[in-house]
Design a protein around this motif. Structure first.
Motif, PDB file in Angstrom:
ATOM      1  N   VAL A  29      -0.176 -17.038 -32.872  1.00  0.00           N
ATOM      2  CA  VAL A  29       0.437 -16.881 -31.623  1.00  0.00           C
ATOM      3  C   VAL A  29      -0.123 -17.261 -30.643  1.00  0.00           C
ATOM      4  CG1 VAL A  29       1.947 -14.946 -29.897  1.00  0.00           C
ATOM      5  CG2 VAL A  29       2.177 -15.229 -32.998  1.00  0.00           C
ATOM      6  N   LYS A  30      -1.096 -17.078 -30.218  1.00  0.00           N
ATOM      7  CA  LYS A  30      -2.209 -16.841 -29.209  1.00  0.00           C
ATOM      8  C   LYS A  30      -2.553 -18.787 -29.300  1.00  0.00           C
ATOM      9  CE  LYS A  30      -6.489 -16.642 -30.149  1.00  0.00           C
ATOM     10  NZ  LYS A  30      -7.928 -16.346 -30.287  1.00  0.00           N
ATOM     11  N   PHE A  31      -2.657 -19.406 -30.182  1.00  0.00           N
ATOM     12  CA  PHE A  31      -2.698 -20.791 -30.671  1.00  0.00           C
ATOM     13  C   PHE A  31      -1.469 -21.549 -29.779  1.00  0.00           C
ATOM     14  CE2 PHE A  31      -1.536 -25.099 -32.588  1.00  0.00           C
ATOM     15  CZ  PHE A  31      -2.978 -25.167 -32.408  1.00  0.00           C
ATOM     16  N   SER A  32       0.002 -21.179 -29.887  1.00  0.00           N
ATOM     17  CA  SER A  32       1.778 -21.717 -30.024  1.00  0.00           C
ATOM     18  C   SER A  32       1.605 -21.634 -27.977  1.00  0.00           C
ATOM     19  CB  SER A  32       2.137 -20.787 -30.603  1.00  0.00           C
ATOM     20  OG  SER A  32       2.652 -20.968 -31.933  1.00  0.00           O
ATOM     21  N   ARG A  33       0.226 -20.170 -27.607  1.00  0.00           N
ATOM     22  CA  ARG A  33       0.225 -20.177 -26.207  1.00  0.00           C
ATOM     23  C   ARG A  33      -0.608 -21.091 -26.028  1.00  0.00           C
ATOM     24  NH1 ARG A  33       1.759 -16.581 -22.079  1.00  0.00           N
ATOM     25  NH2 ARG A  33       0.155 -16.478 -20.859  1.00  0.00           N
ATOM     26  N   GLY A  34      -1.033 -20.881 -25.971  1.00  0.00           N
ATOM     27  CA  GLY A  34      -2.691 -21.987 -25.659  1.00  0.00           C
ATOM     28  C   GLY A  34      -1.895 -23.798 -25.756  1.00  0.00           C
ATOM     29  N   LEU A  35      -0.934 -24.113 -26.788  1.00  0.00           N
ATOM     30  CA  LEU A  35      -0.450 -25.502 -26.573  1.00  0.00           C
ATOM     31  C   LEU A  35       0.125 -26.002 -25.232  1.00  0.00           C
ATOM     32  CD1 LEU A  35       1.124 -25.894 -30.659  1.00  0.00           C
ATOM     33  CD2 LEU A  35      -1.052 -27.246 -29.453  1.00  0.00           C
ATOM     34  N   PHE A  36       0.682 -24.986 -24.455  1.00  0.00           N
ATOM     35  CA  PHE A  36       1.590 -24.978 -23.643  1.00  0.00           C
ATOM     36  C   PHE A  36       0.673 -24.749 -22.088  1.00  0.00           C
ATOM     37  CE2 PHE A  36       4.698 -24.674 -26.718  1.00  0.00           C
ATOM     38  CZ  PHE A  36       5.664 -25.097 -26.418  1.00  0.00           C
ATOM     39  N   GLY A  37      -1.014 -24.947 -22.878  1.00  0.00           N
ATOM     40  CA  GLY A  37      -1.762 -24.347 -20.876  1.00  0.00           C
ATOM     41  C   GLY A  37      -1.538 -23.230 -20.695  1.00  0.00           C
TER      42      GLY A  37
ATOM     43  N   ARG B 214       9.591 -29.174 -21.268  1.00  0.00           N
ATOM     44  CA  ARG B 214       9.030 -28.990 -22.643  1.00  0.00           C
ATOM     45  C   ARG B 214       8.589 -27.366 -22.537  1.00  0.00           C
ATOM     46  NH1 ARG B 214       9.561 -26.454 -26.493  1.00  0.00           N
ATOM     47  NH2 ARG B 214       8.960 -26.910 -28.234  1.00  0.00           N
ATOM     48  N   ALA B 215       7.714 -27.756 -21.291  1.00  0.00           N
ATOM     49  CA  ALA B 215       7.154 -25.707 -21.023  1.00  0.00           C
ATOM     50  C   ALA B 215       7.762 -24.676 -20.693  1.00  0.00           C
ATOM     51  CB  ALA B 215       5.894 -26.323 -19.645  1.00  0.00           C
ATOM     52  N   LYS B 216       9.894 -24.932 -20.335  1.00  0.00           N
ATOM     53  CA  LYS B 216      10.170 -23.981 -20.102  1.00  0.00           C
ATOM     54  C   LYS B 216      11.216 -23.749 -20.920  1.00  0.00           C
ATOM     55  CE  LYS B 216       9.328 -24.350 -15.630  1.00  0.00           C
ATOM     56  NZ  LYS B 216       9.851 -23.268 -14.725  1.00  0.00           N
ATOM     57  N   ILE B 217      10.648 -24.111 -22.290  1.00  0.00           N
ATOM     58  CA  ILE B 217      11.770 -24.444 -23.628  1.00  0.00           C
ATOM     59  C   ILE B 217      11.264 -23.644 -24.986  1.00  0.00           C
ATOM     60  CG2 ILE B 217      13.435 -25.492 -25.534  1.00  0.00           C
ATOM     61  CD1 ILE B 217      13.734 -27.708 -23.295  1.00  0.00           C
TER      62      ILE B 217
ATOM     63  N   HIS C 274       5.083 -19.332 -25.028  1.00  0.00           N
ATOM     64  CA  HIS C 274       4.275 -19.097 -23.667  1.00  0.00           C
ATOM     65  C   HIS C 274       5.329 -19.426 -22.284  1.00  0.00           C
ATOM     66  CE1 HIS C 274       7.034 -21.883 -25.685  1.00  0.00           C
ATOM     67  NE2 HIS C 274       7.648 -22.504 -24.670  1.00  0.00           N
ATOM     68  N   GLU C 275       5.500 -18.046 -22.845  1.00  0.00           N
ATOM     69  CA  GLU C 275       6.690 -17.093 -21.619  1.00  0.00           C
ATOM     70  C   GLU C 275       8.292 -18.272 -21.150  1.00  0.00           C
ATOM     71  OE1 GLU C 275       4.792 -14.881 -18.451  1.00  0.00           O
ATOM     72  OE2 GLU C 275       2.930 -15.894 -19.949  1.00  0.00           O
ATOM     73  N   PRO C 276       8.747 -18.951 -22.055  1.00  0.00           N
ATOM     74  CA  PRO C 276       9.775 -20.108 -22.183  1.00  0.00           C
ATOM     75  C   PRO C 276      11.033 -19.258 -20.888  1.00  0.00           C
ATOM     76  CG  PRO C 276      10.253 -18.778 -23.945  1.00  0.00           C
ATOM     77  CD  PRO C 276       8.923 -18.343 -23.785  1.00  0.00           C
ATOM     78  N   ARG C 277      11.703 -20.450 -19.801  1.00  0.00           N
ATOM     79  CA  ARG C 277      13.048 -19.569 -19.157  1.00  0.00           C
ATOM     80  C   ARG C 277      13.644 -20.163 -20.250  1.00  0.00           C
ATOM     81  NH1 ARG C 277      11.987 -15.688 -17.874  1.00  0.00           N
ATOM     82  NH2 ARG C 277      13.340 -15.445 -16.322  1.00  0.00           N
ATOM     83  N   ILE C 278      14.179 -20.756 -21.272  1.00  0.00           N
ATOM     84  CA  ILE C 278      15.411 -21.738 -22.049  1.00  0.00           C
ATOM     85  C   ILE C 278      15.136 -20.828 -23.250  1.00  0.00           C
ATOM     86  CG2 ILE C 278      16.554 -23.522 -22.530  1.00  0.00           C
ATOM     87  CD1 ILE C 278      15.547 -24.884 -20.299  1.00  0.00           C
ATOM     88  N   LEU C 279      15.542 -20.399 -24.356  1.00  0.00           N
ATOM     89  CA  LEU C 279      15.151 -19.715 -25.360  1.00  0.00           C
ATOM     90  C   LEU C 279      16.682 -20.530 -26.546  1.00  0.00           C
ATOM     91  CD1 LEU C 279      13.503 -18.309 -27.581  1.00  0.00           C
ATOM     92  CD2 LEU C 279      14.943 -16.742 -26.841  1.00  0.00           C
TER      93      LEU C 279
ATOM     94  N   ILE D 195       5.004  -8.561 -27.167  1.00  0.00           N
ATOM     95  CA  ILE D 195       5.834  -9.313 -28.011  1.00  0.00           C
ATOM     96  C   ILE D 195       6.060  -8.767 -28.995  1.00  0.00           C
ATOM     97  CG2 ILE D 195       6.898 -11.641 -29.071  1.00  0.00           C
ATOM     98  CD1 ILE D 195       5.574 -12.823 -26.377  1.00  0.00           C
ATOM     99  N   LEU D 196       4.891  -8.609 -30.072  1.00  0.00           N
ATOM    100  CA  LEU D 196       4.552  -8.216 -31.530  1.00  0.00           C
ATOM    101  C   LEU D 196       4.946  -7.440 -31.747  1.00  0.00           C
ATOM    102  CD1 LEU D 196       0.791  -9.967 -32.502  1.00  0.00           C
ATOM    103  CD2 LEU D 196       3.301 -10.718 -32.258  1.00  0.00           C
ATOM    104  N   ARG D 197       5.214  -5.860 -30.760  1.00  0.00           N
ATOM    105  CA  ARG D 197       5.075  -4.941 -30.821  1.00  0.00           C
ATOM    106  C   ARG D 197       7.418  -4.878 -30.869  1.00  0.00           C
ATOM    107  NH1 ARG D 197       2.280  -0.983 -30.930  1.00  0.00           N
ATOM    108  NH2 ARG D 197      -0.469  -1.291 -29.997  1.00  0.00           N
ATOM    109  N   ASP D 198       7.835  -5.560 -29.680  1.00  0.00           N
ATOM    110  CA  ASP D 198       9.234  -5.906 -29.627  1.00  0.00           C
ATOM    111  C   ASP D 198       9.846  -6.348 -31.077  1.00  0.00           C
ATOM    112  OD1 ASP D 198       8.743  -4.462 -27.033  1.00  0.00           O
ATOM    113  OD2 ASP D 198       9.185  -6.511 -26.576  1.00  0.00           O
TER     114      ASP D 198
END
Length: 308
Positions: free
Chosen positions: A99-107, A77-80, A151-156, A118-121
């Protein structure tokens, strides 16, 4: 190269006996944009939900970047990253906090510079301290994308990402998708805007009634299943086709002013020159001509109808 997502024998039957997926086998390549197309109720969202660990499969196996989604749930799940159809986020949080909380959820350790990028993009930086409840629908959609990327996934996964959004967001989103693909992220999207799949995708998969009926490189699919038409505006109207043209797939317009020739997209273009010579020999003169190709939407509709 090993597929980044590998699906084998995947089936899902809901309570009541409805079978949403029927023994799906599918491999998705690393770094590609894969468009999954299908009519409403075909099983697209169920398939994505199983891969993302939201729905349990009835049978079959799925791996994400080499991790089994059941026995190795956390690393898989961390990859997705997932951008769902529905806007589901805490309305009372600020953009930055959610957005910060979502990153923290994945450790993941804090990385304010990455989140700022990300937010600027996504043109969200000036809204970072705004509560989500105060944002427009398009801006909320941007927040969902930022959360999925936090969380910098490799699959989106992008499940109908541009449904109901404005043209500006759609353009920004596809620019970001291209940039992500260039960085090695694999993109899987479903969309009702088939022209987007035609423009963006490397490969196309078509699902109908829970079954994958076709997976093909987009360009190969367009060549294999596409049709071309040559339309000729005639100098003088015809009442019927000249005898010398009876062997060709011509349609004569009711008013006699237009001839339309349909041929396979795989056919040699040089055949058109011979056809025009035949027209001249038969005494048919034209003042204008146009060609058109089947769109991906037309191919998709014909495939689904053939399976109905």
């Amino acid at each position: 190269m090993q597929p980044i997502i590998s699906i084998s024998g995947l089936s899902k039957t809901y309570a009541g006996g409805f079978q949403a997926l029927k023994s799906v086998d599918l491999d998705i390549r690393q770094g590609e944009i894969f468009a999954l197309l299908g009519p409403n109720g075909a099983g697209k969202t169920t398939l994505i939900s199983i891969i993302c660990g939201i729905v349990n499969a009835s049978t079959g196996k799925v791996s994400a970047d080499g991790h089994d989604i059941v026995t190795e749930y956390r690393p898989a799940r961390a990859k997705i990253g997932l951008v769902p159809q529905e806007l589901t986020t805490d309305s009372f949080e600020t953009v930055w906090d959610t957005v910060k909380f979502s990153r923290g959820l994945f450790g993941k350790p804090p990385n304010p510079a990455y989140l700022e990028k990300i937010l600027r993009d996504l043109s969200l930086w000036d809204k970072k301290d705004s509560k989500i409840m105060a944002l427009s629908g398009g801006m909320k959609r941007r927040v969902m994308i930022a959360k999925a990327l936090s969380h910098e996934p490799r699959i989106l996964f992008l499940d109908e990402p541009t449904a109901g959004v404005d043209v500006e967001l759609r353009r920004d989103m596809w620019e970001m998708v291209r940039a992500l693909r260039e960085s090695g992220v694999t993109i899987i999207l479903t969309t009702h805007y088939i022209e987007e799949a035609e423009e963006m995708a490397d490969r196309i998969g078509v699902i109908s009634k829970g079954e994958i009926i076709l997976v093909e490189d987009k360009d190969v699919l367009m060549r294999k299943l596409g049709k071309k038409q040559l339309s000729l505006q005639l100098q003088e109207p015809l009442s019927s086709l000249p005898q010398g043209l009876s062997g060709y797939q011509f349609e004569l317009a009711a008013d006699g002013h237009e001839l339309v020739y349909t041929f396979d997209a795989q056919a040699q273009e040089t055949g058109i020159a011979g056809l025009l010579r035949q027209l001249h020999a038969a005494g048919v003169d034209f003042k204008d001509l146009q060609t058109r190709e089947s769109s991906l939407e037309e191919i998709f509709v014909s495939l689904v109808r053939a399976r109905s």
